[in-house]
Design a protein around this motif. Structure first.
Motif, mmCIF file in Angstrom:
data_model
loop_
_atom_site.group_PDB
_atom_site.id
_atom_site.type_symbol
_atom_site.label_atom_id
_atom_site.label_comp_id
_atom_site.label_asym_id
_atom_site.label_seq_id
_atom_site.Cartn_x
_atom_site.Cartn_y
_atom_site.Cartn_z
ATOM 1 N N UNK A 24 28.498 -5.506 -40.004
ATOM 2 C CA UNK A 24 27.707 -4.388 -40.309
ATOM 3 C C UNK A 24 28.062 -3.121 -38.870
ATOM 4 N N UNK A 25 27.998 -1.997 -39.254
ATOM 5 C CA UNK A 25 27.926 -0.923 -38.182
ATOM 6 C C UNK A 25 26.573 -0.989 -37.494
ATOM 7 N N UNK A 26 26.825 -0.013 -36.465
ATOM 8 C CA UNK A 26 25.377 0.035 -35.717
ATOM 9 C C UNK A 26 24.172 0.658 -36.482
ATOM 10 N N UNK A 27 24.263 1.259 -37.502
ATOM 11 C CA UNK A 27 23.328 1.699 -38.596
ATOM 12 C C UNK A 27 22.909 0.865 -39.573
ATOM 13 N N UNK A 66 35.136 -1.985 -39.398
ATOM 14 C CA UNK A 66 33.802 -1.849 -39.603
ATOM 15 C C UNK A 66 33.214 -0.610 -38.977
ATOM 16 N N UNK A 67 33.665 -0.075 -37.689
ATOM 17 C CA UNK A 67 33.032 0.934 -37.222
ATOM 18 C C UNK A 67 34.072 2.202 -37.473
ATOM 19 N N UNK A 68 35.050 2.049 -38.025
ATOM 20 C CA UNK A 68 35.999 3.327 -38.569
ATOM 21 C C UNK A 68 36.565 3.902 -37.182
#
Length: 358
Positions: free
Chosen positions: A154-157, A109-111
């Motif tokens: 979902x990522x932080x963006x 998710x955050x790569x």
């Protein structure tokens, strides 16, 4: 440990296979021109799970596997993350679910690219800050799932990188239908997810696919592919499975009072009154396994990649018990120089034109 060694060997084979696939794709070959064949359905599941787990690490995000297993909801990382989250909410000491969530959240998710060693230092520290067990359990199930999807997938963006929306939507449709029936309890919900969704639920399979086909040798009869991979060419030629039963014709007293008898297969039969039946059964098994090997090898139109476990190459004792031993004994008995074959097989046909060095 023998089992760990076997898993490491199979993971190494799959890593090598997917790197070869990636090289061919980079040179212009289409995924639809490739096929992966296995002996058993469990092998296909192992391959789809390997791709799901190591997709980010090996940079295989663009590879699509088309198989019956790949359309199961259980093959979706997003679905597995949500079910793991339910397990963790139900039991705060479920370290397996915690480790699964932390690893996929950070790397898929955050790569990020954290190793298991790094993650294991503090799995909880790698979870989203918003994952508050007490707060989530206080919410109605519908709201709880909305929160879990937002914070875990979902990522932080606010971007979603996992490409399995169809699986996620199908999962939520089934969960919502279950909850709308009023069967709302965490244990019951978990049981429903495990037994009714992960065990057998699938999304509809498209009539035409553009990914790499993955199937058993049995289902591949009559089909062909431009480029074929056989990653686990190690199925047994000779094996006795205790649950197997042979119908034997006894010819000695007192057993000959019955025309046929069901007998559990065992190697001791080779020296008993059923030795002829046993020999006939094993001969037929050898023929069936060799036919399976023939079908597998002849599905390739231009390129064939066959992978043998390293343990077979270290010992000649398996020559008559597995197809891997048989193949290696034919190529490695001194008649054929394996190194010379490897050097001469570097040229791979892309389609009808062009070659690429592997």
């Amino acid at each position: 440990d023998e089992q760990l060694s076997k898993k490491a060997s199979r993971d190494r084979i799959l890593t090598d296979m997917f790197r070869n696939i990636k090289t061919l794709l980079n040179e212009g070959m289409l995924q639809s021109d490739m096929m992966i064949l296995v002996a058993k359905g469990s092998d296909a599941t192992e391959i789809t799970n390997f791709l799901s787990t190591h997709s980010n690490e090996l940079q295989l995000e663009n590879i699509v596997i088309d198989s019956a297993d790949s359309y199961r909801l259980s093959s979706s990382v997003s679905v597995q993350m949500l079910v793991s989250a339910l397990h963790l909410l139900h039991d705060d000491k479920d370290d397996i679910s915690l480790a699964y969530l932390a690893q996929h959240y950070q790397n898929d998710v955050l790569h990020h690219n954290y190793s298991w060693v790094e993650l294991a230092k503090d799995f909880r520290g790698f979870m989203p800050d918003a994952f508050n067990r007490e707060y989530l359990l206080s919410l109605p199930f519908h709201e709880m799932f909305e929160e879990l999807i937002t914070m875990l997938l979902y990522d932080k963006n606010g971007r979603r990188s996992l490409n399995d929306d169809k699986y996620l939507m199908s999962f939520m449709d089934k969960v919502n239908a279950y909850m709308d029936d009023g069967k709302a309890g965490m244990e019951e919900l978990l049981e429903f997810c495990e037994e009714n969704i992960l065990a057998n639920a699938c999304i509809p399979m498209p009539s035409e696919t553009s990914g790499i086909r993955l199937m058993t040798v049995h289902k591949a009869k009559g089909l062909e592919s431009h480029t074929l991979f056989i990653p686990f060419c190690d199925w047994d030629i000779e094996s006795d499975i205790n649950k197997d039963t042979m119908w034997c014709c006894p010819n000695e007293k007192p057993y000959d009072r019955l025309p046929v008898l069901p007998v559990s297969i065992d190697s001791k039969m080779a020296a008993g009154i059923y030795k002829d039946d046993y020999a006939k059964e094993h001969f037929q098994r050898r023929i069936d396994r060799l036919n399976q090997l023939y079908v597998a090898f002849t599905r390739a139109r231009s390129n064939l990649f066959v992978y043998l476990p390293y343990a077979v190459m270290k010992s000649s004792q398996n020559a008559l018990t597995s197809v891997a031993g048989l193949v290696y004994s034919v190529l490695g008995d001194g008649t054929v120089n394996l190194a010379e074959i490897a050097n001469n097989c570097g040229s791979i046909t892309l389609r009808e034109e062009g070659t690429v060095q592997i």
